[in-house]
Design a protein around this motif. Structure first.
Motif, PDB file in Angstrom:
ATOM      1  N   ALA A  57       0.912  -1.169   0.119  1.00  0.00           N
ATOM      2  CA  ALA A  57      -0.084   0.266   0.168  1.00  0.00           C
ATOM      3  C   ALA A  57       0.952   1.131  -0.023  1.00  0.00           C
ATOM      4  O   ALA A  57       2.044   1.394   0.585  1.00  0.00           O
ATOM      5  CB  ALA A  57      -0.781  -0.165   1.507  1.00  0.00           C
ATOM      6  N   GLN A 107      -8.151   5.004  10.515  1.00  0.00           N
ATOM      7  CA  GLN A 107      -9.695   4.679  10.593  1.00  0.00           C
ATOM      8  C   GLN A 107      -9.737   3.471  11.659  1.00  0.00           C
ATOM      9  O   GLN A 107     -10.734   3.189  12.348  1.00  0.00           O
ATOM     10  CB  GLN A 107     -10.198   4.643   9.326  1.00  0.00           C
ATOM     11  CG  GLN A 107     -10.372   5.788   8.524  1.00  0.00           C
ATOM     12  CD  GLN A 107     -10.669   5.530   7.222  1.00  0.00           C
ATOM     13  OE1 GLN A 107     -10.657   4.499   6.433  1.00  0.00           O
ATOM     14  NE2 GLN A 107     -11.594   6.508   6.446  1.00  0.00           N
ATOM     15  N   ALA A 108      -8.624   2.603  11.576  1.00  0.00           N
ATOM     16  CA  ALA A 108      -8.951   1.367  12.151  1.00  0.00           C
ATOM     17  C   ALA A 108      -8.490   1.565  13.899  1.00  0.00           C
ATOM     18  O   ALA A 108      -9.352   0.995  14.531  1.00  0.00           O
ATOM     19  CB  ALA A 108      -7.942   0.279  11.942  1.00  0.00           C
ATOM     20  N   GLU A 166      -2.187   5.992   1.699  1.00  0.00           N
ATOM     21  CA  GLU A 166      -3.434   5.028   1.947  1.00  0.00           C
ATOM     22  C   GLU A 166      -3.305   4.175   3.168  1.00  0.00           C
ATOM     23  O   GLU A 166      -4.227   3.921   3.829  1.00  0.00           O
ATOM     24  CB  GLU A 166      -3.452   3.986   0.883  1.00  0.00           C
ATOM     25  CG  GLU A 166      -3.836   5.000  -0.455  1.00  0.00           C
ATOM     26  CD  GLU A 166      -3.490   3.972  -1.772  1.00  0.00           C
ATOM     27  OE1 GLU A 166      -2.902   2.841  -1.800  1.00  0.00           O
ATOM     28  OE2 GLU A 166      -4.125   4.415  -2.964  1.00  0.00           O
ATOM     29  N   ASP A 167      -2.084   3.503   3.616  1.00  0.00           N
ATOM     30  CA  ASP A 167      -1.949   2.893   4.628  1.00  0.00           C
ATOM     31  C   ASP A 167      -2.116   3.546   6.126  1.00  0.00           C
ATOM     32  O   ASP A 167      -2.412   2.860   6.998  1.00  0.00           O
ATOM     33  CB  ASP A 167      -0.767   1.987   4.624  1.00  0.00           C
ATOM     34  CG  ASP A 167       0.564   2.395   4.776  1.00  0.00           C
ATOM     35  OD1 ASP A 167       1.494   1.702   4.314  1.00  0.00           O
ATOM     36  OD2 ASP A 167       0.709   3.557   4.898  1.00  0.00           O
ATOM     37  N   ARG A 204       5.437   3.618   9.939  1.00  0.00           N
ATOM     38  CA  ARG A 204       4.914   2.627   9.015  1.00  0.00           C
ATOM     39  C   ARG A 204       5.540   1.299   9.095  1.00  0.00           C
ATOM     40  O   ARG A 204       4.940   0.231   8.877  1.00  0.00           O
ATOM     41  CB  ARG A 204       4.183   2.851   7.695  1.00  0.00           C
ATOM     42  CG  ARG A 204       5.585   3.266   6.865  1.00  0.00           C
ATOM     43  CD  ARG A 204       5.158   4.101   5.603  1.00  0.00           C
ATOM     44  NE  ARG A 204       4.370   3.062   4.696  1.00  0.00           N
ATOM     45  CZ  ARG A 204       4.681   2.852   3.520  1.00  0.00           C
ATOM     46  NH1 ARG A 204       5.813   2.724   2.933  1.00  0.00           N
ATOM     47  NH2 ARG A 204       3.849   2.038   2.776  1.00  0.00           N
ATOM     48  N   GLN A 239      -4.085   6.197   6.161  1.00  0.00           N
ATOM     49  CA  GLN A 239      -5.510   6.258   6.286  1.00  0.00           C
ATOM     50  C   GLN A 239      -6.273   4.945   6.921  1.00  0.00           C
ATOM     51  O   GLN A 239      -7.109   5.113   7.890  1.00  0.00           O
ATOM     52  CB  GLN A 239      -6.369   6.649   4.965  1.00  0.00           C
ATOM     53  CG  GLN A 239      -7.642   6.665   4.731  1.00  0.00           C
ATOM     54  CD  GLN A 239      -8.374   7.441   3.968  1.00  0.00           C
ATOM     55  OE1 GLN A 239      -7.643   7.847   2.721  1.00  0.00           O
ATOM     56  NE2 GLN A 239      -9.539   7.599   3.629  1.00  0.00           N
ATOM     57  N   GLU A 240      -5.613   3.847   6.475  1.00  0.00           N
ATOM     58  CA  GLU A 240      -6.341   2.511   7.022  1.00  0.00           C
ATOM     59  C   GLU A 240      -5.909   2.522   8.484  1.00  0.00           C
ATOM     60  O   GLU A 240      -6.742   2.183   9.139  1.00  0.00           O
ATOM     61  CB  GLU A 240      -5.756   1.510   6.149  1.00  0.00           C
ATOM     62  CG  GLU A 240      -6.427   0.089   6.283  1.00  0.00           C
ATOM     63  CD  GLU A 240      -5.512  -1.022   5.627  1.00  0.00           C
ATOM     64  OE1 GLU A 240      -5.321  -1.902   6.184  1.00  0.00           O
ATOM     65  OE2 GLU A 240      -5.164  -0.719   4.393  1.00  0.00           O
TER      66      GLU A 240
END
Lengths: 415, 168
Positions: B2, B13-14, B6-7, B52, B9-10
């Motif tokens: 990813a 949200q999680a 994008e990661d 990350r 954001q993931e």
């Protein structure tokens, strides 16, 4: 009531919160771009009133009016020169970091003749104390604080420190409610501290500094900035410190400049983090002689990726321009790669710590100091410090454990 | 693999709700908790290229957020104590969205704990961390964490047995 029952209380209590919908991620991006945003929990009117009083501490007796440094148009219009006082509350980021502590020496120095290992050619380092909002000039070999420098205005904070390779010229960025100012500090070989002296007027707070580097001759200052506007681009700006002029402005929409360092003949090494996922990250070399003032240019078009690095974290070039030094992560290891700048060949790969050292540490992880050729390096990862000579690491203990910062990569020290 | 944006954001949200709950337990207010959590995520975003790669970037966010909550809590302590005293005179109400969590029995009991003790209690009961992990996260000897947990548990037992938690 046992532990399980108490946990049950917590679970029921937390349930409505755990399903709270997060605001759009764009809001987090915006917030990251304006680090000075107020916190609703910040101090009330008493603190605000105290901050509104432009008090003078340290080495100056008055805060002069601050003109705006030229920044090209796409970064957004410069913020207004303040009619009154700084409006920003004390950065909460500054409140929780520890004051740098002088270590106890262990078995004597492994480098130099002082109590602590230190490069004889670079006897002083500067570290920002986020707890006291000061910059400390520290004798690396003696472990003694040589001088304590205060921001010019109460409530301001030093946000970045950078050192020229001669170890006698340091630069401090001081963040105000209305801009950033830059002060130069000279340290003589005997440790006499002169400054801080203002060298540039203020940059609008519409940009946030991500990296800072001063050239070996003290003539040029390079900044990596992120505009606070939602549509702004990451940029690398180069200023002539003697004239205050912006001599070059390179932008990119595809990544970020996460570190800067000067090589030879105006070459600027840019630690490049690709955000697209389709191009490698690593260290790019930018010929700053191609700059056209405030006219925006393309960072990726005008620079060359000399060292693509998998798991890239940060990187720099040695002062002789021959070697790229890149910190990377792979698996659980943090490594320092030594790479020939002309061929991209990996000369050495040195483990400097683990990702666990990074994950929950208040201390820095990466490269602290490099000799002109890169033959001698000092690294730290969490509390683990190493002296690396010709690619061979030895555990050591410096006078200081350099703290980390939640607001930048390597902004809390300069060596 | 990813892309970083994008990661993030993931990840955001999680984990957002868990972070908010954790901070609210220390700060005593959902609104403050959301503000602090967003600040912590903004800081995480600013160094996402590094975070990350971590096994548990959420631990980093939690640590930053709790530090922010503790720093802010010192300033707000006087107000929070006043609210807790007020809560003690009320019947436990049903919490409503956006309502200050200190008006719940557990919230009021937590706010009566010293903030460092509260942090240990929250990490133990809400984050489910073992004592050693709390000690590492707080930079404390394990014995100190145990002492704080013991004192905090005594207080919670006493308060919660007097006034059952209201649940929405």
């Amino acid at each position: 009531m046992n532990d399980a029952e108490i946990r049950e209380h917590f679970e029921r209590w937390a349930q409505p919160l755990r399903i709270v919908a997060p605001p759009p991620v764009d809001e987090i991006h915006r917030r990251a771009r304006r680090r000075t945003t107020r916190l609703t929990i910040a101090a009330g009117s008493a603190t605000a009133a105290a901050l509104a009083t432009v008090a003078v501490v340290g080495l100056v007796t008055a805060a002069p009016p601050v003109p705006i440094l030229p920044v090209s148009g796409h970064h957004g219009a410069p913020g207004p020169t303040p009619a009154g006082s700084p409006q920003r509350a004390i950065g909460i980021s500054a409140l929780h970091l520890p004051r740098p502590q002088i270590s106890q020496p262990v078995t004597g120095s492994t480098w130099g003749t002082g109590r602590y290992p230190a490069p004889p050619a670079a006897p002083f380092l500067m570290t920002l104390s986020m707890a006291t909002q000061t910059a400390l000039v520290v004798s690396a070999s003696r472990g003694a604080v040589q001088a304590t420098l205060h921001p010019r205005v109460a409530g301001d904070q030093f946000t970045w420190a950078a050192a020229a390779p001669n170890d006698q010229l340091f630069m401090l960025a001081e963040e105000h409610g209305f801009g950033v100012t830059f002060d130069q500090v000279q340290i003589s070989p005997s440790g006499q501290v002169s400054g801080p002296h203002r060298v540039l007027p203020a940059v609008s707070l519409n940009v946030q500094i991500y990296a800072m580097a001063i050239s070996a001759d003290g003539a040029r200052l390079a900044l990596s900035v992120l505009p606070h506007s939602a549509t702004g681009l990451d940029s690398v700006l180069v200023y002539n410190l003697r004239t205050g002029a912006l001599t070059g402005d390179w932008s990119s929409a595809s990544g970020s400049a996460v570190g800067l360092s000067w090589g030879t003949a105006g070459d600027l090494a840019v630690g490049w983090q690709d955000d697209t996922g389709s191009a490698p990250s690593g260290v790019r070399i930018l010929d700053t002689g191609t700059g056209r003032g405030a006219h925006p240019q393309s960072l990726t078009a005008d620079s060359v990726l000399v060292a693509p690095v998998r798991g890239f974290v940060s990187g720099m070039i040695t002062t002789d321009g021959a070697t790229v030094l890149a910190v990377s992560t792979g698996g659980s290891q943090v490594r320092l790669e030594e790479i020939a700048a002309d061929s991209g060949r990996v000369l050495a790969s040195v483990p400097i710590g683990t990702t666990g050292d990074q994950a929950n540490s208040p201390d820095f992880c990466g490269l602290l100091w490099a000799s002109k050729t890169g033959s001698r390096l000092i690294t730290q990862c969490g509390s683990h410090q190493q002296l690396v000579v010709n690619g061979s690491p030895t555990t050591t203990r410096l006078a200081l454990t350099i703290p980390d910062s939640v607001v930048g990569w390597a902004n809390t020290f300069a060596w | 693999m990813a892309r970083p944006r994008e990661d993030f954001q993931e990840f955001y949200q999680a984990s957002y709700g868990r972070t908010v709950a954790m901070v609210a337990a220390v700060a005593g207010s959902r609104h403050e908790a959301e503000d602090i959590a967003q600040e912590a995520y903004a800081r995480a975003l600013a160094r996402w290229s590094r975070l990350r790669a971590y096994d548990l970037p959420e631990a980093w966010v939690r640590k930053v957020a709790l530090r922010l909550a503790i720093d802010s809590g010192r300033r707000l302590r006087r107000g929070a104590l006043a609210s807790a005293r007020l809560a003690a005179r009320r019947d436990a109400p049903e919490p409503e969205p956006g309502d200050d969590l200190k008006y719940t029995a557990l919230g009021a009991a937590l706010l009566e704990l010293p903030v460092r003790e509260r942090q240990a209690v929250v990490l133990f009961y809400l984050a489910d961390l073992p004592v050693d992990a709390i000690a590492r996260e707080c930079g404390l000897p394990a014995g100190t964490v145990k002492a704080r947990l013991a004192a905090g548990r005594r207080h919670l037992e006493q308060r919660l047995s007097q006034q059952p938690e209201a649940v929405a």
